[in-house]
Design a protein around this motif. Structure first.
Motif, PDB file in Angstrom:
ATOM      1  N   HIS A 184      12.051  25.727  44.297  1.00 38.00           N
ATOM      2  CA  HIS A 184      11.034  26.772  44.115  1.00 38.00           C
ATOM      3  C   HIS A 184      11.658  28.122  43.764  1.00 38.00           C
ATOM      4  O   HIS A 184      11.368  29.141  44.373  1.00 38.00           O
ATOM      5  N   THR A 186      12.120  29.128  40.322  1.00 42.46           N
ATOM      6  CA  THR A 186      12.044  29.303  38.865  1.00 42.46           C
ATOM      7  C   THR A 186      11.984  30.776  38.466  1.00 42.46           C
ATOM      8  O   THR A 186      12.552  31.160  37.450  1.00 42.46           O
ATOM      9  N   LYS A 187      11.312  31.603  39.253  1.00 46.75           N
ATOM     10  CA  LYS A 187      11.223  33.027  38.897  1.00 46.75           C
ATOM     11  C   LYS A 187      12.590  33.684  38.975  1.00 46.75           C
ATOM     12  O   LYS A 187      12.999  34.429  38.076  1.00 46.75           O
TER      13      LYS A 187
ATOM     14  N   HIS B 185       6.124  29.517  37.790  1.00 46.68           N
ATOM     15  CA  HIS B 185       6.716  29.718  39.111  1.00 46.68           C
ATOM     16  C   HIS B 185       5.793  29.237  40.225  1.00 46.68           C
ATOM     17  O   HIS B 185       5.503  29.951  41.180  1.00 46.68           O
ATOM     18  N   THR B 187       6.147  25.934  41.624  1.00 43.07           N
ATOM     19  CA  THR B 187       6.623  24.618  42.060  1.00 43.07           C
ATOM     20  C   THR B 187       6.270  24.341  43.521  1.00 43.07           C
ATOM     21  O   THR B 187       5.950  23.210  43.874  1.00 43.07           O
ATOM     22  N   LYS B 188       6.318  25.353  44.372  1.00 39.57           N
ATOM     23  CA  LYS B 188       6.001  25.129  45.784  1.00 39.57           C
ATOM     24  C   LYS B 188       4.532  24.763  45.951  1.00 39.57           C
ATOM     25  O   LYS B 188       4.193  23.820  46.673  1.00 39.57           O
ATOM     26  N   ASP B 191       4.082  21.230  44.664  1.00 36.40           N
ATOM     27  CA  ASP B 191       4.627  20.233  45.602  1.00 36.40           C
ATOM     28  C   ASP B 191       3.709  20.052  46.808  1.00 36.40           C
ATOM     29  O   ASP B 191       3.469  18.923  47.257  1.00 36.40           O
TER      30      ASP B 191
END
Lengths: 288, 289
Positions: A184, A186-187, B185, B187-188, B191
Motif C-alpha cells: 500500500h 503506491t503514492k 493509491h 491498494t489497501k 485488499d
C-alpha cells in the motif's frame, strides 16, 4: 499544492553553489530537516513539515544536486564534507544558532558529522534509516561494482553508473520500489519516481562517487565525538540500508534506538505519524 | 486489531434471523451507519467509527448475509423491506429512539425507506454513493443480465449468477473491488474489500441480488418525496458503480444538499475518510441542534 507553504525562503551560497532553503513556523526551537541522497529533494519531508511547523520553527533545504539547489559538475562537489558544510551554511543563512537535526539515510551521516564538528550548533540528532559505514551493506548490494560494466541488469545490478547512462528511468523505478517496500505504498513510490526523474543521471553518478571517497577520520571516531542526544530509528525490513547500520549507529553514539517493525527505508514518507511523534517527543526532551 | 473496539454489542432478531450490532461512544445524538450490499460487512465504516464515536453515540450492524449476522438462504430474506425492517429492529434493540442514518450505496435505499416509512425514528439522512436504483445505472452495467447465461466473462459480464456459482466468484470480487475503488493509491481499500467479499458465500450473494432485483424504482421515487428529515447526498463524480447523476437526482427529489467529491469513486467512506467524516459531523451537528 502543498499542505504547508513556507513562511520564508532563500539561498545560502558557498563557492558558487546555491542551496535553496525554506523555513516554516515559529518557535524557540528550530528543527533542521537535512537533505538526503540527491536522488530526492527536501520534499521527502512533506509529511513532517506541516505537523512539526505547528509548534516549532522548521528549516529544510534541497541537497546540492537536487530540487532548486545548484547542481555542480564533478564528484568533488558531493563529498560528505561538502554536504555537512552546506547544513552549517543553511543554519547561518537562516539565523539559526542551534537546531535539532533530523536526517534520513545519507542525511543522518552528515548530521553526525555536523554534531561532531560543531557541538555548539546541534541540540540533538534524529537519524532515520541511517546510511553509515559502521556495519555491513545489505548482501545483495555488495555483489556489483558501481563504475564497472556489468553483464547483469537485474536487481541491484541496476545501481551502476553505466546502466544509469543508458537506462536511468528503469533504475529509478527499481530504486523507488526498494525505498518503499511496504504494501500500500503506491503514492510514496510515485512521488519518489517523480523526484528521481528530476535529476540528471550524470549528476547522480557524481553524488555516488563523492560519497565513495569518504572522510579522513574513520566514521566510528566521528560518532564518538558526538555529545548531543541521538535518536536512531530504523525499519527492520529496510531494503536499502541494513537495520544493523542503525543498531551500530545507536551503539557508537550512545543513542536511543527505535525499530519500526515491518518498516522499510523511507520511514518519513511511509510511517509519518510514528515518525512525527518520535521527532516531536525527542525535540521536547532535548529542547527543555 | 481495530482502531476502536465497541463499548457494547448484541443481536437483534427478526423471524429467526439474528443481526449483529455494535455500539461505540456515548452522547445525546445517535448516528447509525447502515449496512450496505452484503458483499461487505459493517467494517466498511472502519474509517468513520473511531472519529464519529468521539462525538456521538454510533451504532453499526452487519447486514443479513454477512459479518456476524445470520445468512438466510432464501432470496425473499434479502428484499429491501427486510433490510429496512432490520434497521428499525436494531434501533429498538439498542434503545435508540431516533437517529441520524448514514447509508452507503445499496444502504441508501433502506435509509430512504426508513425515513419515509418511520419518520419519527429518523432525524436526518445521509446518502453516500447512492444506489443507482434511485435514478439509473451506469450505461456499462445494464448491458448484461445477472440471471442470463452469458458467452463471456470479461468486465461486467462477471456480475452474473452463473459465473459466481461456477468458480468465478473470486475473480468477480477482485474485479468489483477495482470498480468500487477507482482512485489511484487504493491498494489497501481494495485488499480490504476483497477480503470482505471473500467472506461471503457466492450462493448468499446471489440471494441478496435476487432480492434487490425485485426493487421497484417507481415505488422508491414515491418514497423520496415523502421524506421530511434533512438529507445530505455525497457522491463521487467518477463513481463507476452508480453515476454522479444518481446523487444529483436524489438531492433534487428530497430537497437535500448535494456534495460532489471531485475525482471520487464509489467507495467514499474508506477512500475519502476525512472528507466523509467531516461532512457527517457537520451534518449531525446541524440537525441535532
Amino acid at each position: 499544492m502543498r499542505a504547508r507553504e513556507p513562511d520564508a525562503d532563500g539561498y545560502a551560497e558557498r563557492d558558487g553553489v546555491k542551496l535553496y532553503w525554506e523555513q516554516f513556523g515559529d518557535g524557540s526551537t528550530t528543527i533542521a530537516m537535512l537533505p538526503t541522497w540527491s536522488f530526492i529533494p527536501s520534499r521527502y519531508w512533506k509529511c513532517q513539515v506541516p505537523y512539526l511547523a505547528r509548534r516549532h520553527r522548521v528549516v529544510t533545504f534541497d541537497g546540492r544536486g537536487s530540487g532548486s539547489s545548484s547542481r555542480p559538475a564533478g564528484w568533488a562537489s558531493y563529498t560528505d564534507a561538502e554536504f555537512a558544510h552546506d547544513a552549517l551554511d543553511v543554519l547561518d543563512a537562516t539565523n539559526t544558532d542551534r537546531a535539532v537535526l533530523a536526517g534520513m539515510s545519507c542525511g543522518a551521516r552528515w548530521g553526525i558529522q555536523l554534531a561532531a564538528e560543531h557541538p555548539d550548533r546541534v541540540l540533538g540528532l534524529v537519524a532515520l534509516g541511517p546510511a553509515v559505514p559502521l556495519a555491513c551493506m545489505l548482501p545483495e548490494r555488495r555483489k556489483y561494482a558501481f563504475d564497472a560494466p556489468l553483464d547483469a541488469t537485474e536487481g541491484w545490478a541496476k545501481y551502476n553508473a553505466l546502466y544509469w547512462n543508458r537506462a536511468y528511468p528503469d533504475f529509478v523505478d527499481f530504486f523507488a520500489a526498494r525505498m518503499v517496500t511496504e504494501p500500500h505504498s503506491t503514492k510514496q513510490i510515485d512521488d519518489i519516481v517523480g523526484w528521481g526523474l528530476e535529476i540528471d543521471p550524470v549528476t547522480l553518478v557524481d553524488t555516488d562517487r563523492g560519497e565513495a571517497c569518504g572522510t579522513r577520520e574513520p566514521f566510528r571516531e566521528t560518532c564518538e565525538r558526538v555529545r548531543c542526544p541521538v535518536l536512531v530509528i530504523h525499519g527492520d525490513e529496510d531494503a536499502v540500508r541494513s537495520h544493523e547500520q542503525g543498531i551500530a549507529l545507536a551503539e557508537a553514539t550512545g543513542g536511543e534506538f527505535v525499530t519500526i517493525a515491518g518498516g522499510g527505508h523511507t520511514l518519513p514518507l511511509r510511517h509519518p505519524v510514528v515518525v512525527n511523534h518520535l521527532i516531536a517527543r525527542f525535540v521536547d526532551r532535548v529542547a527543555r | 486489531l481495530r482502531a476502536r473496539e465497541p463499548d457494547t454489542e448484541g443481536y437483534a432478531e427478526r423471524d429467526g434471523v439474528k443481526l449483529h450490532w455494535e455500539l461505540f461512544g456515548a452522547g445525546d445524538t445517535t448516528v447509525v451507519l447502515l449496512p450496505t450490499w452484503s458483499i461487505v460487512p459493517s467494517r466498511v465504516w472502519k474509517a468513520q467509527v473511531p472519529y464519529l464515536a468521539r462525538h456521538f453515540r454510533v451504532v453499526t450492524f452487519d447486514g443479513r448475509g454477512c459479518g456476524g449476522s445470520d445468512r438466510p438462504e432464501a432470496t425473499a430474506a434479502y428484499s429491501d423491506a427486510q433490510y429496512t425492517a432490520d434497521i428499525v429492529a436494531v434501533l429498538d434493540a439498542t434503545e435508540t429512539a431516533d437517529a441520524v442514518l448514514v447509508g452507503f450505496s445499496r444502504g441508501t435505499v433502506w435509509g430512504v425507506k426508513t425515513a419515509a416509512e418511520s419518520p419519527e425514528r429518523v432525524r436526518g439522512l445521509i446518502c453516500i454513493g447512492a444506489n443507482a436504483v434511485l435514478a439509473g445505472k451506469q450505461p456499462h452495467r445494464v448491458e448484461y443480465a445477472f440471471d442470463d447465461r452469458l458467452d463471456g466473462t470479461s468486465g461486467w459480464q462477471k456480475y452474473n449468477r452463473h459465473y459466481w456459482l461456477e468458480g468465478g466468484y473470486n475473480d468477480f470480487v477482485g474485479f468489483f473491488a477495482r470498480q468500487v475503488c477507482t482512485e489511484s493509491h487504493s491498494t489497501k481499500q481494495i485488499d480490504d474489500f476483497v477480503d470482505w467479499g471473500l467472506d461471503v458465500e457466492p450462493a448468499t450473494l446471489v440471494a441478496t441480488n435476487g432480492g434487490a432485483a425485485a426493487a421497484d424504482p417507481e415505488h422508491l421515487r414515491d418514497l423520496l418525496v415523502r421524506i421530511r428529515a434533512p438529507v445530505l447526498v455525497v457522491h463521487g463524480d467518477e463513481d463507476a458503480i452508480s453515476p454522479g447523476s444518481t446523487g444529483a437526482a436524489l438531492a433534487a427529489a428530497t430537497g437535500g444538499e448535494l456534495v460532489m467529491i471531485a475525482g471520487g469513486g464509489h467507495l467514499l467512506p474508506t477512500r475519502h475518510p476525512v472528507v466523509v467524516n467531516h461532512l457527517i459531523k457537520h451534518f449531525v451537528d446541524r440537525v441535532a441542534q
